[in-house]
Design a protein around this motif. Sequence first.
Motif, PDB file in Angstrom:
ATOM      1  N   GLU A  42       4.274   3.390  -3.604  1.00 47.83           N
ATOM      2  CA  GLU A  42       3.737   2.195  -2.948  1.00 47.83           C
ATOM      3  C   GLU A  42       4.879   1.346  -2.400  1.00 47.83           C
ATOM      4  OE1 GLU A  42       1.580  -0.223  -5.717  1.00 47.83           O
ATOM      5  OE2 GLU A  42       0.153  -0.849  -4.201  1.00 47.83           O
ATOM      6  N   MET A 101       1.350   7.117  -7.710  1.00 43.26           N
ATOM      7  CA  MET A 101       1.268   6.693  -6.310  1.00 43.26           C
ATOM      8  C   MET A 101       2.592   6.056  -5.907  1.00 43.26           C
ATOM      9  SD  MET A 101      -1.318   3.885  -4.713  1.00 43.26           S
ATOM     10  CE  MET A 101      -1.149   3.346  -3.023  1.00 43.26           C
ATOM     11  N   GLY A 145       0.782  -1.233   0.000  1.00 42.16           N
ATOM     12  CA  GLY A 145       0.000   0.000   0.000  1.00 42.16           C
ATOM     13  C   GLY A 145       0.812   1.280   0.000  1.00 42.16           C
ATOM     14  N   ASP A 146       0.085   2.357   0.189  1.00 44.46           N
ATOM     15  CA  ASP A 146       0.581   3.727   0.053  1.00 44.46           C
ATOM     16  C   ASP A 146       1.750   4.014   1.006  1.00 44.46           C
ATOM     17  OD1 ASP A 146       0.841   6.394  -0.504  1.00 44.46           O
ATOM     18  OD2 ASP A 146      -1.307   6.840  -0.306  1.00 44.46           O
TER      19      ASP A 146
END
Lengths: 96, 416
Positions: free
Chosen positions: A54, A52, A20-21
């Motif tokens: 990640e 993004m 995820g982020d």
Amino acid sequence: MLIKCPHCGTRPVEEFTFLGDARPRRPASNDPASMEQWFDYVYLRDNPRGRMDEYAHHAGGCRSWLVVSRSTETHEVFATVTARDYAASRRKGRAS
Amino acid sequence: MKYSVFSLFRHSLSGHKNWEPAWREPAPKAEYDIVIVGGGGHGLATAYYLAKEFGLRNVAVLEKGWLGSGNIGRNTTIIRSNYMLPGNNPFYELSMKLWESLEQDFNFNAMVSQRGVLNLCHSDPQRDAFARRGNAMRIDGVDAELLDAHAVREMYPFFDFDNPRFPIKGGLLQRRGGTVRHDAVAWGYARGADQHGVDIIQHCEVKGIKIEKGKAVGVETSRGFIRCKKLALATAGNSSETAAMAGLKLPVESHVLQAFVSEGLKPFIDGVVTFGAGHFYVSQSDKGGLVFGGDIDGYNSYARRGNLPMIEHVIEAGVAMIPALARVRVLRSWGGIMDMSMDGSPIIDKTPVGGLYLNTGWCYGGFKATPASGYCFAHLIARDEPKDVASHYRLDRFRRGYLIDEKGQGATPNLH
């Protein structure tokens, strides 16, 4: 999707595990007053369409934690750095 | 017009040239009582139940593409109510009951087929876990049968029972589970909603949400401003973006899930079967193609396509379960974007913005939930209070610590 690991070179996506982020920052305090920050950090996501950063673990390679900058819309990979370098560059960004 | 054997006969006399369109294509009005954003399964079901069950007919459904172009047309068509947790199972059982009477209710053939859903287990602990889940289901009045390997062999003799790594020890069977023709669900709800006066407006993209004094009062769209008293978001895959228009940040990540269909085969698998040692589920469509799927790809994505490694992974799991699949050719694969929530369970709730209602977080279990999601969302919008079986699906449950985590994975959306 091919990812260029800083240590191993260009490798296929199945060698990586994603987490995820990478942008949210872990709150520094354990004070109950910081509960809102913790809630935001643990549960809320910007979930961007487009670029993004990640977290990715190169589990099938050098086992380093990396940060892959990628488009969530086209899957184009822009850059890959180690999580350590990513954190260092963010620290520098904050200091300046 | 009602579809029946008589209408079919009457139209056959004129060569089937005079059938009316199943729904109108109205221009948007300047104002509605309720605007629903998202013309997929959940949005259309919400509109249908608002009009039919709650008598609210001044309703519009806005869809940026064409009707049912999202996940309602991209799933593997499975329905079941074999959940375990108290916050979940009564809800999914309501959905199952609504499926059972859906076609008569909205007068449309959705090919609801209760062909049974069988989950295989491959170890003693997994069988114990299935026994527990089956018992939890039966407490909620849901049918569940624990089968031993012999009983599974009677049903599907061609499975790899003696696989050295993942022998099949038995399974948990829900006979009332099955499949539904997914497109027909969207069409049936659209037609039903339209007949009750709902305006379904396609190719109308919402660009912004107007908020006055803390209350949502309308939406900016590609076809002009539309004012409303209540605004409902049912935009799976894009929930974070639509919620951000109202200044909300959601406990949701968007991920891509792939699905597959094989070339047409003679009758082979008559139910729905899931592999318990990896993630693989398969059924056979009435056209003969095997419809199957597995896990999400695991990285955030808004692209409606995935990568090849997950295709390989899914097919490996399938072949481990059914060696005969090795020689079947895959016809197509595609992807859909899932709202992966932080506990794997959905959200049907009001929001901190007045008059703004939210339906999101279905992960990859949204299709089976379509009727109950629509019914409960309509209940919430109409009465401003949640329906009893959906009362756990609150937006603030993460802050309060009341998670509904079937898989026990915590706040890692790519693992649910």
